[in-house]
Design an enzyme around this catalytic site. Structure first.
Site, PDB file in Angstrom:
ATOM      1  CG  HIS A  57      -0.404   0.287   2.517  1.00 57.07           C
ATOM      2  ND1 HIS A  57      -0.123  -0.697   3.438  1.00 57.07           N
ATOM      3  CD2 HIS A  57      -0.037   1.449   3.109  1.00 57.07           C
ATOM      4  CE1 HIS A  57       0.376  -0.159   4.530  1.00 57.07           C
ATOM      5  NE2 HIS A  57       0.450   1.145   4.353  1.00 57.07           N
ATOM      6  CG  ASP A  63      -0.097  -4.045   2.637  1.00 51.94           C
ATOM      7  OD1 ASP A  63       0.212  -3.537   1.539  1.00 51.94           O
ATOM      8  OD2 ASP A  63      -0.317  -3.378   3.657  1.00 51.94           O
ATOM      9  CB  SER A  66       3.113   1.724   6.195  1.00 50.32           C
ATOM     10  OG  SER A  66       1.940   1.890   6.938  1.00 50.32           O
TER      11      SER A  66
END
Length: 458
Positions: A104, A134, A208
């Site tokens: 992402h 992911d 992230s």
């Protein structure tokens, strides 16, 4: 008397020595995070991306004949495509420039820039990506050998172990936070293969894709998700799951997963008793897909899969992950519980078909006392629901929140809190997002009628 005083003094000295020794021992339990951070920060990178966002045209109300005039002279500036910037983290896994991050972070990016701890910047190239886990693999070209973050073994980590996260939260590069592993095996509704490490080491937007290290300086997780509005709860993908797919990402840029072809559900305490089991373990087969590897191997509805490829299946969620990681064409031994006896079977794993990602875990239980499954074309035809989208209620537990709200087996759940539901994955995500004390408003289809029900999460 003097001898007694000396004796007491010696006893007191020994007591103090013991106390100081204990305190010193406790102090040594805390890792030297400063030393770890200095050693590991060079292998952590900042990833910034930009992508073009197309603006939707505005419609002038009432179908005005001068619509084209207004669009050309008044609204054109608002309809120009614009650039959207975002930031994340990553870490170098090989000295020739391969970097792991979250999918992402780089998804749909037109431009990727990778900044090292020494200030150098490079153009990043996507070499592979997997939206189900992911994960993404990015490559940069550097003239010299780059610092590398060694990969550890996430299976060896335990709740209570110290961990350290390094990343770029809110664009603040090279931020270090520390904490412990607060839970393992978390399912948060983000995908079909959820198995997150939960930590209280601070993880914020921008973290992230960054690494979660153990005290030996090894990556044991990839920081991925946070609880919106929560504090002290972050989630990381176990590094062992990433290591399973890295060769495929590097070689072909995508991941090919195994497929068994069963719908499974959780073995509850009541179900375990009904099957004569002492403990709640395994994955209960609710349905076997036609012409699937499972059907060819002799798996039947009502079987409980206890072992898969030499691994004990502790709960339903473990089976999809193990099947997905199995190489296509491999012959795998299954052990199922059937009529109170353990039956060995052999299955040849096939390739997971496009759009069938949820088949292997199509039936799920939840906090509402419901079990639901995807509305497949076959089910839609059988239930006369062609053209509909949603999840079908397959079971309602007695005295549950769902039963009290009036939900019954066969209901089609179309919306939750105004959001359309098209799959079990979307359903699980919607349920997980409601905090204790919150309300769920569901739109159901029952027969030819539509109705709303409301549930309060206790």
């Amino acid at each position: 008397m003097q001898a007694a005083i000396v004796a007491r003094f010696l006893v007191f000295s020994l007591f103090l020595s013991s106390v100081f020794s204990t305190v010193a021992g406790a102090a040594t339990l805390t890792p030297d995070f400063a030393k770890l951070a200095k050693k590991l920060k060079p292998a952590v990178v900042n990833i910034s991306t930009s992508k073009t966002i197309a603006m939707k045209k505005r419609q002038h109300p009432g179908g005005d004949p001068f619509q084209e005039y207004f669009e050309k002279f008044f609204e054109a500036p608002h309809q120009q495509p614009r650039k959207q910037q975002s930031m994340g983290s990553g870490f170098i896994i090989s000295d020739d420039g391969y970097i792991i991050t979250n999918n992402h972070v780089i998804k749909d990016a037109d431009d990727i820039k990778v900044k090292l701890s020494d200030g150098r910047e490079f153009k990043g190239e996507i070499k592979g990506r997997d939206d189900k886990l992911d994960l993404a693999l990015v490559k940069i070209e550097a003239k010299d050998h780059l610092p590398v973050a060694p990969l550890g073994d996430s299976d060896k980590m335990e709740v209570g172990d110290w961990v350290m996260a390094i990343g770029n939260p809110f664009g603040l590069s090279q931020t270090v936070t520390a904490g412990i592993i607060s839970a393992e095996g978390r399912v948060i509704g983000s995908g079909p293969y959820d198995d997150f490490i939960q930590t209280d080491a601070s993880i914020n937007p921008g973290n992230s894709g960054g690494p979660l290290f153990n005290t030996d300086g090894e990556v044991i997780g990839i920081n991925t998700a946070i609880v919106a509005g929560g504090q002290g709860i972050g989630f990381a993908i176990p590094i062992n799951m990433a290591k399973e797919i890295l060769p495929q990402l590097k070689e072909s840029g995508k991941v090919t997963r195994g497929w068994l072809g069963v719908s499974v559900q959780m073995v509850t305490q009541d179900l375990a008793k009904s099957f004569g089991m002492e403990t709640e373990q395994g994955a209960l087969v609710a349905e076997v897909m036609k012409d699937s590897p499972a059907e060819k191997a002799g798996v039947k509805g009502g079987d409980i899969i206890l072992e898969y490829d030499g691994h004990t299946i502790k709960d339903m969620a473990e089976l999809p992950r193990r099947v997905a990681a199995t190489p296509v064409g491999k012959k795998v031994k299954l052990v199922v519980l059937r009529d109170g006896k353990q039956v060995p079977l052999q299955v040849t794993v096939e390739k997971l078909k496009e759009g069938a990602e949820d088949e292997v875990a199509a039936v799920t239980g939840d906090r509402l006392g419901l079990k639901v499954t995807d509305l497949t074309p076959e089910r839609a035809q059988h239930m006369r629901l062609q053209g509909e989208k949603g999840v079908v209620v397959t079971d309602v537990q007695a005295d549950s929140l769902a039963e009290k709200a009036g939900i019954v087996g066969g209901d089609l759940i179309r919306e939750i809190n105004g959001v359309r539901i098209a799959s079990v994955k979307e359903y699980s995500k919607a349920i997980a997002g409601v905090k204790k004390g919150g309300y769920l408003k569901m739109l159901l289809r029952r027969g030819e009628a539509s109705l709303f029900v409301a549930l309060r999460i206790d």
